[in-house]
Design a protein around this motif. Structure first.
Motif, short mmCIF file in Angstrom:
data_model
loop_
_atom_site.label_atom_id
_atom_site.label_comp_id
_atom_site.label_asym_id
_atom_site.label_seq_id
_atom_site.Cartn_x
_atom_site.Cartn_y
_atom_site.Cartn_z
N GLY A 1 1.14 -1.26 0.23
CA GLY A 1 0.06 0.06 0.07
C GLY A 1 0.57 1.08 0.41
O GLY A 1 2.08 1.31 0.51
N SER A 2 0.52 2.16 -0.85
CA SER A 2 1.08 3.16 -1.08
C SER A 2 1.27 4.18 0.73
O SER A 2 2.50 4.99 0.48
CB SER A 2 0.88 4.63 -1.93
N SER A 3 -0.04 4.77 1.78
CA SER A 3 -0.02 4.62 2.60
C SER A 3 0.28 3.90 3.83
O SER A 3 0.14 4.70 5.14
CB SER A 3 -1.13 5.41 2.50
N SER A 4 1.16 2.45 3.61
CA SER A 4 1.48 1.47 4.46
C SER A 4 2.43 2.22 5.75
O SER A 4 3.92 2.75 5.16
CB SER A 4 1.63 0.51 3.72
N ASN B 1 13.23 0.94 6.36
CA ASN B 1 12.83 1.29 4.65
C ASN B 1 14.35 2.29 3.88
O ASN B 1 14.14 2.26 3.13
CB ASN B 1 11.88 2.30 4.40
N LYS C 1 11.71 -2.29 -6.20
CA LYS C 1 10.08 -2.87 -6.36
C LYS C 1 9.47 -2.93 -6.70
O LYS C 1 9.28 -3.48 -7.32
CB LYS C 1 9.40 -0.95 -5.04
N SER D 1 5.99 -1.38 -6.71
CA SER D 1 5.60 -0.79 -7.05
C SER D 1 6.34 1.12 -6.40
O SER D 1 6.95 1.04 -5.64
CB SER D 1 4.03 0.03 -7.12
N TYR D 2 6.10 1.91 -7.24
CA TYR D 2 6.89 3.05 -7.19
C TYR D 2 6.86 3.31 -5.59
O TYR D 2 7.57 4.40 -4.60
CB TYR D 2 6.49 4.13 -8.09
N ASN D 3 5.55 3.50 -5.32
CA ASN D 3 4.67 4.21 -4.05
C ASN D 3 5.13 2.70 -2.68
O ASN D 3 5.03 2.86 -1.56
CB ASN D 3 3.21 4.24 -4.12
N GLN D 4 5.11 1.73 -3.22
CA GLN D 4 5.56 0.79 -1.61
C GLN D 4 6.33 0.89 -1.03
O GLN D 4 8.03 1.20 -1.01
CB GLN D 4 6.07 -0.58 -2.58
#
Length: 72
Positions: free
Chosen positions: A9-12, A59, A67, A69-72
């Motif tokens: 998720g991009s907001s995880s 991170n 990754k 996805s880019y936002n991962q």
């Protein structure tokens, strides 16, 4: 302050939930361990804060691969 543990998720902001952490610590180290007991006695918001800090630290580590996805 709820945790978002959505995989990819991009907001995880955490890799595990408070319940998962509590279960793991009790099983891995036993409830007789004073350090673990001290942590288990913390309120949920304090545990969530520490889980978010741990995720931020993890991170920063260099990992092999790319990754998903880019936002991962």
């Amino acid at each position: 302050m709820a945790l978002d543990t959505t995989i990819g998720g991009s907001s995880s902001d955490s890799y595990v939930t408070v319940a998962e952490l509590d279960e793991y610590l009790a099983a891995a180290y036993g409830e007789e361990n004073t350090s673990v007991n001290t942590f288990l006695e913390l309120e949920a918001p304090a545990k969530e804060h520490r889980l978010k800090l741990a995720a931020l630290l993890m991170n920063t580590y260099p990992y092999r691969g790319v990754k998903a996805s880019y936002n991962q």
